[in-house]
Enzyme design. Structure first.
Site, PDB file in Angstrom:
ATOM      1  N   ARG A 241       0.682  -1.176   0.130  1.00 20.82           N
ATOM      2  CA  ARG A 241       0.160  -0.048   0.019  1.00 20.82           C
ATOM      3  C   ARG A 241       0.776   1.390  -0.070  1.00 20.82           C
ATOM      4  O   ARG A 241       1.797   1.263   0.699  1.00 20.82           O
ATOM      5  CB  ARG A 241      -0.958   0.069   1.310  1.00 20.82           C
ATOM      6  CG  ARG A 241      -2.001  -1.109   1.344  1.00 20.82           C
ATOM      7  CD  ARG A 241      -2.771  -1.182   2.349  1.00 20.82           C
ATOM      8  NE  ARG A 241      -3.742  -2.283   2.242  1.00 20.82           N
ATOM      9  CZ  ARG A 241      -3.507  -3.345   2.766  1.00 20.82           C
ATOM     10  NH1 ARG A 241      -2.423  -3.769   3.343  1.00 20.82           N
ATOM     11  NH2 ARG A 241      -4.411  -4.229   2.728  1.00 20.82           N
ATOM     12  N   LYS A 271      -2.396  -1.705   7.375  1.00 26.71           N
ATOM     13  CA  LYS A 271      -3.890  -1.695   7.167  1.00 26.71           C
ATOM     14  C   LYS A 271      -4.539  -2.772   8.235  1.00 26.71           C
ATOM     15  O   LYS A 271      -4.180  -3.870   8.226  1.00 26.71           O
ATOM     16  CB  LYS A 271      -4.461  -1.675   6.012  1.00 26.71           C
ATOM     17  CG  LYS A 271      -5.959  -1.282   5.751  1.00 26.71           C
ATOM     18  CD  LYS A 271      -6.502  -1.354   4.495  1.00 26.71           C
ATOM     19  CE  LYS A 271      -7.893  -1.158   4.395  1.00 26.71           C
ATOM     20  NZ  LYS A 271      -8.316  -1.199   2.943  1.00 26.71           N
ATOM     21  N   HIS A 341      -2.389   3.259  -5.623  1.00 22.39           N
ATOM     22  CA  HIS A 341      -2.939   2.170  -5.012  1.00 22.39           C
ATOM     23  C   HIS A 341      -3.091   1.120  -5.958  1.00 22.39           C
ATOM     24  O   HIS A 341      -3.585  -0.009  -5.676  1.00 22.39           O
ATOM     25  CB  HIS A 341      -4.204   2.355  -4.556  1.00 22.39           C
ATOM     26  CG  HIS A 341      -4.749   1.256  -3.209  1.00 22.39           C
ATOM     27  ND1 HIS A 341      -4.347   1.180  -2.279  1.00 22.39           N
ATOM     28  CD2 HIS A 341      -5.723   0.342  -3.593  1.00 22.39           C
ATOM     29  CE1 HIS A 341      -4.855   0.250  -1.504  1.00 22.39           C
ATOM     30  NE2 HIS A 341      -5.733  -0.253  -2.210  1.00 22.39           N
ATOM     31  N   ARG A 344      -1.512  -2.423  -6.894  1.00 26.75           N
ATOM     32  CA  ARG A 344      -2.059  -3.658  -6.306  1.00 26.75           C
ATOM     33  C   ARG A 344      -3.047  -4.536  -7.129  1.00 26.75           C
ATOM     34  O   ARG A 344      -2.802  -5.520  -7.252  1.00 26.75           O
ATOM     35  CB  ARG A 344      -2.616  -3.277  -4.768  1.00 26.75           C
ATOM     36  CG  ARG A 344      -1.722  -2.638  -3.791  1.00 26.75           C
ATOM     37  CD  ARG A 344      -2.407  -2.180  -2.634  1.00 26.75           C
ATOM     38  NE  ARG A 344      -2.996  -3.319  -1.950  1.00 26.75           N
ATOM     39  CZ  ARG A 344      -2.516  -4.129  -0.934  1.00 26.75           C
ATOM     40  NH1 ARG A 344      -1.056  -4.312  -0.977  1.00 26.75           N
ATOM     41  NH2 ARG A 344      -3.226  -5.052  -0.382  1.00 26.75           N
ATOM     42  N   HIS A 373      -3.680  -9.407   2.158  1.00 27.57           N
ATOM     43  CA  HIS A 373      -5.181  -9.445   2.595  1.00 27.57           C
ATOM     44  C   HIS A 373      -5.366 -10.252   3.682  1.00 27.57           C
ATOM     45  O   HIS A 373      -4.802 -11.234   3.951  1.00 27.57           O
ATOM     46  CB  HIS A 373      -5.860  -9.995   1.544  1.00 27.57           C
ATOM     47  CG  HIS A 373      -6.042  -9.069   0.104  1.00 27.57           C
ATOM     48  ND1 HIS A 373      -6.305  -9.644  -1.095  1.00 27.57           N
ATOM     49  CD2 HIS A 373      -5.511  -7.813   0.172  1.00 27.57           C
ATOM     50  CE1 HIS A 373      -6.094  -8.529  -1.913  1.00 27.57           C
ATOM     51  NE2 HIS A 373      -5.869  -7.502  -1.202  1.00 27.57           N
ATOM     52  N   TYR A 383      -1.127 -17.825  10.699  1.00 27.24           N
ATOM     53  CA  TYR A 383      -0.527 -18.859  10.007  1.00 27.24           C
ATOM     54  C   TYR A 383       0.003 -18.329   8.713  1.00 27.24           C
ATOM     55  O   TYR A 383       1.150 -18.582   8.237  1.00 27.24           O
ATOM     56  CB  TYR A 383      -1.074 -20.150   9.849  1.00 27.24           C
ATOM     57  CG  TYR A 383      -0.493 -21.196   9.080  1.00 27.24           C
ATOM     58  CD1 TYR A 383      -0.845 -21.498   7.884  1.00 27.24           C
ATOM     59  CD2 TYR A 383       0.582 -21.628   9.571  1.00 27.24           C
ATOM     60  CE1 TYR A 383      -0.442 -22.268   6.948  1.00 27.24           C
ATOM     61  CE2 TYR A 383       1.117 -22.802   8.777  1.00 27.24           C
ATOM     62  CZ  TYR A 383       0.806 -23.164   7.436  1.00 27.24           C
ATOM     63  OH  TYR A 383       1.463 -23.897   6.683  1.00 27.24           O
TER      64      TYR A 383
END
Length: 450
Positions: A241, A271, A341, A344, A373, A383
């Site tokens: 980002r 974020k 942005h 991405r 994400h 994990y």
């Protein structure tokens, strides 16, 4: 005094004759039967005659009104015949000054301040959406409702941002016309308030690899601080980002001289909700391709003496402006086409398409991890942040190779112009990285409180 009955009763004779009215107005009856309104007057000591038109197209009442208007001009010291000619010329000139003519003149005058692709985009938008509707109309006669008739069809097809940009461009044309004395007001000025508001959603992004390379190359050739160009390149390579890139500290980078260089972005700068930010080990791991190391190698002589990788131009202890990369893309002509942005979305689209043809079983999940994400399941999220690191590194290198195939070395970006005037950076950095360059130990930087 004349009356309509007398005028209608007047018959043609062998020679032209006059039927007089008050204040030197008369009707000239010609042998062919035509009847012409005339008015005699004296201006600057000279006897002059002015024509008011043909009866019955110009009635007796209208002829007297024209005479009275002319007498009023005469009382002001103006020659009514000259005023009439000037009005005719002004009307003819107004008809010649169509919106399209003035818009093209404005575009030709202003295009030097834009990148070529942006200038072409502006002209195409006018040719497609504006000229067919109002291009042939005199610009001085256009009204707000008429301009709105141009914008509404664009808005109705869902191109709300395009409609807003068109309004701005139409308004700029009118400002140009006002400055030249061709128009008196800007009928597009207030129309922004009646257009539909922009819907919040996906930000604009170029997701075609060829166009993406061209966009990066165009932006890197535009004037900018070397740090801004290098920030753009690293943003494209890592798909983090923009806020995470701007706030990068040198201490976050690991093993830059080794075989597994890594950027460890702390959870506090990521974020996410407060739980994510307070997690231990909740950082985002970004494997760095050799092309990304080349960017950092070019940056080190510029900012390596401080803590921030991309410091502000004025305040070295603050990150660079959040608008710097966006302004660079806009100057290069990509306003509305791509935002910082958007890298991405470009990475996700292009790499997922690549994975469809050449990838492995879990590549879609890996690509999602590379974008940080956050999965719905917290356990899975904890994990996965450290999962598939080897494959993430492989995909990062594939992406970097695809992206930079036609782009110059990052070090070459430093010597390009820093201002629109063509001023070059005062820093004389070699256009090739020094052989055997090694990053100094980065643990000497003190971690600032944040």
């Amino acid at each position: 005094m004349l009356s309509d009955a007398k005028i209608r009763a007047a018959k043609p004779r062998d020679k032209a004759y006059k039927l007089t009215d008050s204040h030197r107005l008369y009707l000239l009856v010609k042998p062919n039967g035509s009847k012409l309104w005339k008015w005699n007057y004296v201006y600057d000591g000279k006897q002059k005659t002015m024509a008011f038109g043909i009866y019955p197209m110009v009635s007796l009442v209208n002829a007297r009104a024209k005479r009275d208007d002319a007498r009023a001009l005469l009382d002001e010291g103006k020659d009514p015949s000259v005023v009439k000619k000037l009005r005719i010329e002004a009307n003819l000139e107004a008809a010649r000054n169509t919106f399209e003519r003035i818009a093209r003149e404005w575009h030709e005058n202003a295009k030097s301040q834009w990148a070529r692709i942006h200038a072409d985009d502006i002209l195409r938008s006018l040719e497609r959406d504006v000229f067919p509707a109002i291009g042939s109309l005199p610009i001085s006669e256009l009204t707000p409702p008429k301009i709105l008739e141009v914008l509404k069809p664009v808005e109705d097809r869902g191109a709300i941002e395009t409609a807003k940009r068109l309004r701005q461009r139409i308004s700029a044309v009118f400002i140009h016309a006002i400055a030249k004395g061709i128009a008196e007001k800007d009928p597009a000025e207030k129309l922004g308030a009646v257009l539909k508001p922009l819907r919040k959603g996906r930000q604009p992004a170029i997701t075609d690899l060829g166009r993406l390379r061209q966009m990066i190359d165009d932006a890197e050739q535009d004037y900018a601080r070397p740090i801004t160009r290098l920030a753009l390149r690293l943003l494209a390579l890592t798909a983090v980002r923009p806020s995470e890139l701007r706030g990068a500290y040198w201490e976050e980078f690991e093993d830059l001289n080794g075989e597994e260089p890594l950027w460890r972005i702390p959870a506090t700068r990521m974020k996410g909700d407060l739980d994510r930010k307070s997690e231990i080990g909740g950082e985002h791991l970004v494997p760095l391709a050799p092309q990304a190391i080349d960017v950092l190698r070019a940056l080190w002589p510029l900012t390596g003496s401080g803590s921030l990788v991309f410091p502000s131009n004025r305040h070295g202890h603050r990150p660079m402006s959040e608008n710097a990369i966006g302004y660079l893309l806009n100057r290069a002509g990509y306003h509305g086409h791509h935002v910082p942005h958007g890298f991405r979305a470009a990475f996700s689209t292009i790499m997922n398409e690549w994975a469809e043809r050449h990838g492995k079983k879990h590549d879609r999940k890996v690509i999602d991890l590379m974008l940080a994400h956050i999965p719905k399941e917290k356990v899975e999220g904890a994990y996965n942040r450290a999962a598939y690191l080897d494959r993430r590194r492989e995909l990062a290198e594939i992406w970097a190779s695809l992206l930079t195939e036609t782009l110059p070395s990052p070090v070459a970006l430093i010597q390009r112009p820093t201002k629109a005037t063509g001023q070059f950076s005062r820093r004389r950095i070699p256009t090739e990285a020094p052989t055997g360059f090694q990053f100094p130990q980065l643990d000497r930087h003190i971690s600032p409180s944040r």
